[in-house]
Design a protein around this motif. Sequence first.
Motif, PDB file in Angstrom:
ATOM      1  N   PHE A 123     -28.310  17.344  -4.347  1.00  0.00           N
ATOM      2  CA  PHE A 123     -27.177  17.467  -3.346  1.00  0.00           C
ATOM      3  C   PHE A 123     -27.152  16.258  -2.633  1.00  0.00           C
ATOM      4  N   THR A 124     -28.213  15.625  -2.357  1.00  0.00           N
ATOM      5  CA  THR A 124     -27.848  14.232  -1.616  1.00  0.00           C
ATOM      6  C   THR A 124     -27.265  13.101  -2.665  1.00  0.00           C
ATOM      7  N   TYR A 125     -27.741  12.882  -3.719  1.00  0.00           N
ATOM      8  CA  TYR A 125     -27.219  12.127  -4.631  1.00  0.00           C
ATOM      9  C   TYR A 125     -25.749  12.280  -4.992  1.00  0.00           C
ATOM     10  N   SER A 126     -25.372  13.510  -5.257  1.00  0.00           N
ATOM     11  CA  SER A 126     -23.994  14.177  -5.286  1.00  0.00           C
ATOM     12  C   SER A 126     -23.017  13.720  -4.117  1.00  0.00           C
ATOM     13  N   PHE A 127     -23.498  13.898  -3.127  1.00  0.00           N
ATOM     14  CA  PHE A 127     -22.812  13.385  -1.881  1.00  0.00           C
ATOM     15  C   PHE A 127     -22.658  12.040  -1.678  1.00  0.00           C
ATOM     16  N   VAL A 128     -23.622  11.300  -1.452  1.00  0.00           N
ATOM     17  CA  VAL A 128     -23.664   9.864  -1.407  1.00  0.00           C
ATOM     18  C   VAL A 128     -22.809   9.121  -2.443  1.00  0.00           C
ATOM     19  N   ASN A 129     -22.744   9.908  -3.507  1.00  0.00           N
ATOM     20  CA  ASN A 129     -22.165   9.168  -5.002  1.00  0.00           C
ATOM     21  C   ASN A 129     -20.712   9.128  -4.725  1.00  0.00           C
ATOM     22  N   ARG A 130     -20.112   9.624  -3.665  1.00  0.00           N
ATOM     23  CA  ARG A 130     -18.665   9.871  -3.362  1.00  0.00           C
ATOM     24  C   ARG A 130     -18.528   8.956  -2.271  1.00  0.00           C
ATOM     25  N   GLN A 131     -19.498   8.138  -1.525  1.00  0.00           N
ATOM     26  CA  GLN A 131     -19.199   7.530  -0.323  1.00  0.00           C
ATOM     27  C   GLN A 131     -19.529   6.099  -0.925  1.00  0.00           C
ATOM     28  N   SER A 132     -18.614   5.149  -0.045  1.00  0.00           N
ATOM     29  CA  SER A 132     -18.648   3.706  -0.326  1.00  0.00           C
ATOM     30  C   SER A 132     -19.506   3.269   0.789  1.00  0.00           C
ATOM     31  N   GLU A 159     -33.954  17.652 -16.099  1.00  0.00           N
ATOM     32  CA  GLU A 159     -32.869  17.097 -16.920  1.00  0.00           C
ATOM     33  C   GLU A 159     -31.496  17.103 -15.762  1.00  0.00           C
ATOM     34  N   LYS A 160     -31.529  17.934 -14.905  1.00  0.00           N
ATOM     35  CA  LYS A 160     -30.131  18.006 -13.996  1.00  0.00           C
ATOM     36  C   LYS A 160     -30.216  16.754 -13.126  1.00  0.00           C
ATOM     37  N   GLN A 161     -31.738  16.395 -12.479  1.00  0.00           N
ATOM     38  CA  GLN A 161     -32.069  15.515 -11.668  1.00  0.00           C
ATOM     39  C   GLN A 161     -31.632  13.997 -12.418  1.00  0.00           C
ATOM     40  N   TYR A 162     -32.118  13.876 -13.807  1.00  0.00           N
ATOM     41  CA  TYR A 162     -31.969  12.594 -14.461  1.00  0.00           C
ATOM     42  C   TYR A 162     -30.700  12.336 -14.474  1.00  0.00           C
ATOM     43  N   ARG A 163     -29.639  13.326 -15.229  1.00  0.00           N
ATOM     44  CA  ARG A 163     -28.192  13.268 -15.021  1.00  0.00           C
ATOM     45  C   ARG A 163     -27.660  12.686 -13.859  1.00  0.00           C
ATOM     46  N   ILE A 164     -27.967  13.520 -12.768  1.00  0.00           N
ATOM     47  CA  ILE A 164     -27.233  13.002 -11.392  1.00  0.00           C
ATOM     48  C   ILE A 164     -27.926  11.429 -11.263  1.00  0.00           C
ATOM     49  N   ASN A 172     -22.518   4.097 -10.748  1.00  0.00           N
ATOM     50  CA  ASN A 172     -21.692   3.835 -10.144  1.00  0.00           C
ATOM     51  C   ASN A 172     -22.185   2.731  -8.927  1.00  0.00           C
ATOM     52  N   HIS A 173     -23.580   2.446  -9.098  1.00  0.00           N
ATOM     53  CA  HIS A 173     -23.958   1.434  -7.989  1.00  0.00           C
ATOM     54  C   HIS A 173     -24.782   0.452  -8.873  1.00  0.00           C
ATOM     55  N   HIS A 174     -24.285  -0.362  -9.525  1.00  0.00           N
ATOM     56  CA  HIS A 174     -24.973  -1.180 -10.460  1.00  0.00           C
ATOM     57  C   HIS A 174     -26.051  -2.212  -9.634  1.00  0.00           C
ATOM     58  N   GLY A 175     -25.524  -2.579  -8.347  1.00  0.00           N
ATOM     59  CA  GLY A 175     -26.477  -3.717  -7.589  1.00  0.00           C
ATOM     60  C   GLY A 175     -27.863  -2.963  -7.319  1.00  0.00           C
ATOM     61  N   PHE A 176     -27.662  -1.366  -6.717  1.00  0.00           N
ATOM     62  CA  PHE A 176     -28.902  -0.559  -6.747  1.00  0.00           C
ATOM     63  C   PHE A 176     -29.477  -0.553  -7.805  1.00  0.00           C
TER      64      PHE A 176
END
Length: 346
Positions: free
Chosen positions: A186-195, A228-233, A240-244
């Motif tokens: 849930f958390t990664y799915s949310f922050v993945n859409r934030q800049s 497997e779902k965790q790994y995909r997310i 989407n965050h190459h520096g990270f």
Amino acid sequence: MAKKMVKVSVILPVFNGEKTLENTIKSLIYQTLNEIEIIAINDGSSDDSSTILQKYADRDSRLKVIDQPNHGVSFSRNKGIASASGEYVFFIDSDDWIDRDTLEKMYRFAKQKQLAFVACGHEEKNSTKMRTEKIEKQNAVLNNSKLYFEYFDALFFQSACAKLFKLNQIQVKFDEQMQLGEDLAFTYSFVNRQSVLGFCGEVVYHVVNQNPSSLSKKYVNNLGSSLEKQYRIWREFNDNHHGFAEEYQRNMIPFGMYMLMTYFSNLNRYDCPLTYRQKLDHARLFYDQHSDWATKGSKLSLNKASIFEKVAYLIIPTGNVGLILTTFLLKEKIRRLKFFVGRFRK
């Protein structure tokens, strides 16, 4: 008189939490931020949780109680999201509590910086570690992925708690089919859409992790699909965050290896019904299907890894499933011993 706008909807799932629930509720109703609502979802509790909730609901109209048959924490949180009317939502577990000014300072910081996501400091009283771990950093606006890594431990991505999420930007709900890792997803799915992300270090969320029967310590059947779902997310977030991703790969054990470690640990939980032969067969099949997860990182520093993580990092790539299972069995025995010693420490 016009009804006050709800600034923060606090979502509190409750399942048999009578021993800690009052402390959690008191930390919420006495918040310095008055414009909140507390949505408590009583998820089929069989103890005195319902009575406690109703007692405080009678005293404070901001506390709304939803009773339901037991459906699990993800279903309860989704019910809370659907019922929320606040600008932001904040998740808390019925074991935990927050500082009196937590919501006010986090909300003020989010509004001042125009943020959809703000995490706060946290400390964990964890009897299996026999000490209280506290992670704090200064207030910060994180506007690049390298800063995400710098604040990685403080952001506490593996939990949905200790965070403000802007309600109108929640597009992906909790996955009710996942048996472990639904918070991370849930958390990664949310922050993945934030800049831009925010961190409010002025306040602390207090995690109390001393329940030996909590889900994280019990055997989970069919864990593989959740991993497997965790790994995909996780991969999507890294893409989407190459520096990270670059900083993580240089400093941390590969995420896939952590997933394998979780799988092997699960097979050695105290209530696992499988025989040793069945555990061996399950472990060998899962390892063979996910052998790419066992790849060591290049130029990896293990300075931040625990002793056990360093051992696991060396033995997992060997593919010797018998040795791996034995090592994780020893780890589980030590963890359980530390838990029972830690429970009674002063």
